[in-house]
Design a protein around this motif. Structure first.
Motif, PDB file in Angstrom:
ATOM      1  N   GLU A  66       0.841  -1.214   0.000  1.00 19.98           N
ATOM      2  CA  GLU A  66       0.000   0.000   0.000  1.00 19.98           C
ATOM      3  C   GLU A  66       0.867   1.251   0.000  1.00 19.98           C
ATOM      4  OE1 GLU A  66      -3.874   1.510   2.499  1.00 19.98           O
ATOM      5  OE2 GLU A  66      -2.199   0.666   3.624  1.00 19.98           O
ATOM      6  N   SER A  91      -8.087   1.254   0.970  1.00 18.49           N
ATOM      7  CA  SER A  91      -7.461   2.041  -0.103  1.00 18.49           C
ATOM      8  C   SER A  91      -7.912   1.442  -1.426  1.00 18.49           C
ATOM      9  CB  SER A  91      -5.930   1.969   0.006  1.00 18.49           C
ATOM     10  OG  SER A  91      -5.484   2.586   1.189  1.00 18.49           O
ATOM     11  N   SER A 105      -6.078  -2.933   4.560  1.00 20.06           N
ATOM     12  CA  SER A 105      -4.824  -3.240   5.243  1.00 20.06           C
ATOM     13  C   SER A 105      -4.875  -2.970   6.737  1.00 20.06           C
ATOM     14  CB  SER A 105      -3.680  -2.415   4.636  1.00 20.06           C
ATOM     15  OG  SER A 105      -3.886  -1.034   4.863  1.00 20.06           O
TER      16      SER A 105
END
Length: 539
Positions: A66, A91, A105
Motif C-alpha cells: 500500500e 485504499s 490493510s
C-alpha cells in the motif's frame, strides 16, 4: 486479539476458483476464515505458530504494498491523485494495467496500539515540580532566603523545586500495561522495540505475569488475555483522574484485548482484512527479489522501490519500465510503422564461464570443473549444458586424433580428460561457450501447480504470450539460447530438502506439465513463498 489456533484456514484447493482474494473474511457459514495464497495446499492445520507467522508477514506485506504503490500513483503524471481513494476502511486504486485494487490493510486492534504510541510518544511522562539536588542558577534569587551563608560570603543551597519527568499513573500502571502489549506486538511485526518501552514492559511482566506468559504463545494466549483484562479493569476502577492521554491509552489497550468484538464489524462482502487482487502483491514480491538477488536483470516491467529509489528508468507507451542501457528493447510488434509494445515481467542475461585446470606434464590432463559448486537452483539447468559438453567429448573420441583420449568422472562437479588433443578440445569448448550465453524470460504467475498440468485456455494464453516474448527477443539475438520460466508461489514445510541445496524453490517435473507447456520447453518454478517474502520485507 483473535486466537490463531481457532482461526479456520481456507487453502484454496479448487484450482478453478478465480477469486484472487487473500485475507480474513466471513465464510458461507458466517464464521471467519483466513484465506491463504495459492500454492499453500500443504500448509498445516491448527499450527498456531506458523499461522501467526504467516498472518504478521502478510500484514507487513500489505502495508508495504500500500505504501509503495500509493506513493507511486501520487507522483505519477499519468494517473495522479484522482486515481486514489483512501478511506478509514480501505485504499482503492487502479494498477498499471487499469485493474481495480481494493486493500483493507488496517486492523483496528493493531492500528490503535501503534497509532497511540506514535501520537503520544509516551507523553504520559509529564513534567511536575519535585525537589532536586540540581541547581538552576537562573532562579537562584528566588531561593536566597533558604540559603546558608558561609564565612567567606559564599551561598550554599541544598535543593530546589524543579520540574522532573515522572510517570503520571501509578500502581498497576496503565503505561506499563500498554508498553507490554506494544512490545509483544512489535516483536511479532519484527519492529525495533525502543529501550524505554522494553524497560516498562519487563517491569510489568515481573510484577504481574509468569515468566513464560506471552500474548502470542499457543499455551498461554487465552490465560494472558484474561489476566490482562482483569488488570485493565482494576486500573480503570482505581484511577481517579482520567485525562485525554489516559483515555487514548485505555481505548487502545481495550481494543486490543477485546479485539474479537471488532471482527464483527466487517467491510463489504464480509471482508475483515485483506486484498482483492493478491497477484499484484506477488508480482511486487518477485520483482523485488529479482533486483535484490540477481545482478543480471536487463529488463523489468515494474516500478518497485529498492533502497528507497524506484528502479524505473524509461517510459514506453505511458508505462514505466526498467531497461538496461546496453539492452535494446525488442518486445514489440510493428505494423505499418506503428509499434504495439509487449512487456515481459523480467529478463535476465546470463553468462557462465567454464573453469579448467590444465597440467602441462605429459600425458596432458585437463579437468573440466562446473563453474559453481553451489549453483543456485534457479540456474541449475546449466548442469545439462556441462553434461552435454562431456557427451560431446566422449563421442568425438572416435576421431583418429582423439582415439586415445579418456573422459572419466572425478566428482559430482568435475571430470578428468586425459590425452585429448588441445585444438579439438578448445573447439568443443568454444561451442559450449556459445550455448552458455543465455537469456531467461521470467513471468510471475499467481497460479497453483495443478493449473499447469492441464491444457486449459488460461495456460494456452500464457504459453502463447511467452512464446511471443521469445520470438521478439530471438530476432535480436539469433545465436543465443533463450529460456522461459513461469514462477509460481509455493509453501515448503520446515526441513524440506531442496534439490539444488538452495532455499529458493524447485522446478516442477516435466512429466507433470501439460503437453503445451512441456513441448514448448517452458519451465515452471515453484518459488519458496516465505523466502521471496523475506527479501521483499527487508527492502
Amino acid at each position: 486479539m483473535f486466537n490463531f489456533k481457532e482461526l479456520k484456514l481456507n487453502k484454496r484447493t479448487d484450482p478453478n476458483n478465480p477469486d484472487p482474494f487473500i485475507g480474513i473474511h466471513r465464510n458461507e457459514s458466517h464464521g471467519f476464515e483466513f484465506r491463504l495464497p495459492v500454492g499453500f495446499e500443504n500448509f498445516p492445520e491448527g499450527n498456531f505458530d506458523l499461522t501467526k507467522h504467516l498472518f504478521f508477514r502478510m500484514y507487513r506485506s500489505f502495508k508495504k504494498f500500500e505504501r509503495d504503490n500509493l506513493k507511486d500513483l501520487q507522483q505519477s503524471e499519468t494517473t495522479g491523485k484522482d486515481n486514489i481513494e483512501v478511506s478509514s476502511n480501505a485504499s482503492r486504486f487502479k494498477d498499471r494495467e487499469g485493474n481495480d485494487i481494493v486493500l483493507y490493510s488496517k486492523i483496528s486492534v493493531i492500528e490503535t496500539m501503534l497509532e497511540a504510541y506514535q501520537e503520544l510518544a509516551l507523553n504520559v511522562i509529564e513534567r511536575t515540580l519535585q525537589r532536586s539536588e540540581q541547581i538552576d542558577f537562573s532562579k537562584i534569587d528566588r531561593y536566597l532566603h533558604k540559603a546558608i551563608y558561609l564565612d567567606n560570603d559564599a551561598v550554599y543551597l541544598e535543593e530546589m523545586d524543579l520540574a522532573r519527568r515522572v510517570l503520571q499513573y501509578k500502581g498497576a500502571n496503565l503505561v506499563e500495561l500498554f508498553c507490554f502489549i506494544l512490545s509483544e506486538l512489535q516483536q511479532e511485526l519484527e519492529q525495533t522495540v525502543e529501550e524505554r518501552v522494553n524497560e516498562l514492559s519487563n517491569k510489568f511482566r515481573e510484577q504481574h505475569l509468569a515468566h513464560e506468559q506471552s500474548l502470542f504463545n499457543e499455551e498461554t494466549f487465552e490465560t494472558t488475555i484474561i489476566h490482562l483484562k482483569e488488570i485493565l479493569d482494576e486500573i480503570d476502577k482505581t484511577t481517579a483522574y482520567k485525562d485525554d492521554d489516559y483515555w487514548q491509552l485505555y481505548e487502545a489497550v481495550e481494543a486490543f484485548l477485546y479485539g474479537e468484538l471488532d471482527m464483527q464489524n466487517t467491510h463489504e462482502e464480509g471482508i475483515f482484512w485483506g486484498i482483492n487482487n493478491f497477484w499484484q502483491v506477488w508480482e511486487d514480491m518477485c520483482n523485488t527479489y529479482a533486483f535484490r538477488t540477481f545482478k543480471d536483470v536487463v529488463y523489468a516491467d515494474t516500478n518497485v522501490v529498492i533502497d528507497g529509489k524506484p528502479v524505473v528508468n524509461q517510459l514506453i507507451d505511458r508505462h514505466k519500465i526498467f531497461c538496461k542501457e546496453d539492452f535494446e528493447n525488442p518486445f514489440f510488434v510493428e505494423f505499418r510503422g506503428n509499434k504495439r509494445w509487449m512487456r515481459p515481467d523480467v529478463v535476465r542475461f546470463y553468462n557462465v564461464t567454464l573453469n579448467e585446470v590444465i597440467e602441462e606434464e605429459p600425458p596432458v590432463e585437463q579437468r573440466v570443473v562446473k563453474a559453481n559448486t553451489t549453483i543456485r537452483l534457479l540456474d541449475k539447468f546449466y548442469y545439462k549444458e556441462y553434461d552435454d559438453f562431456i557427451d560431446d567429448l566422449k563421442q568425438r573420441r572416435n576421431d583418429d586424433k582423439a582415439n586415445k583420449a579418456k573422459v572419466t568422472k572425478n566428482t559430482s562437479y568435475s571430470y578428468n580428460i586425459m590425452s585429448y588433443p588441445t585444438k579439438l578440445f578448445n573447439r568443443i569448448k568454444s561451442e559450449l561457450h556459445k550455448r552458455l550465453f543465455q537469456y531467461i524470460i521470467c513471468d510471475w504467475k499467481y497460479h497453483s501447480c495443478s493449473l499447469f498440468m492441464s491444457n486449459n485456455k488460461k495456460v494456452q494464453q500464457d504459453v502463447i504470450k511467452q512464446l511471443s516474448y521469445e520470438l521478439a527477443l530471438q530476432q535480436n539475438v539469433p545465436t543465443y539460447r533463450i529460456e522461459s520460466r513461469f514462477v509460481i508461489p509455493f509453501f515448503y514445510p520446515a526441513g524440506y530438502q531442496f534439490k539444488g541445496g538452495d532455499c529458493v524453490g524447485d522446478f516442477m517435473e516435466d512429466k507433470l506439465l501439460a503437453d503445451i507447456v512441456r513441448t514448448t520447453g517452458i519451465k515452471v518454478f515453484k518459488a519458496n513463498f516465505f523466502e521471496i517474502q523475506r527479501i521483499y520485507l527487508s527492502s
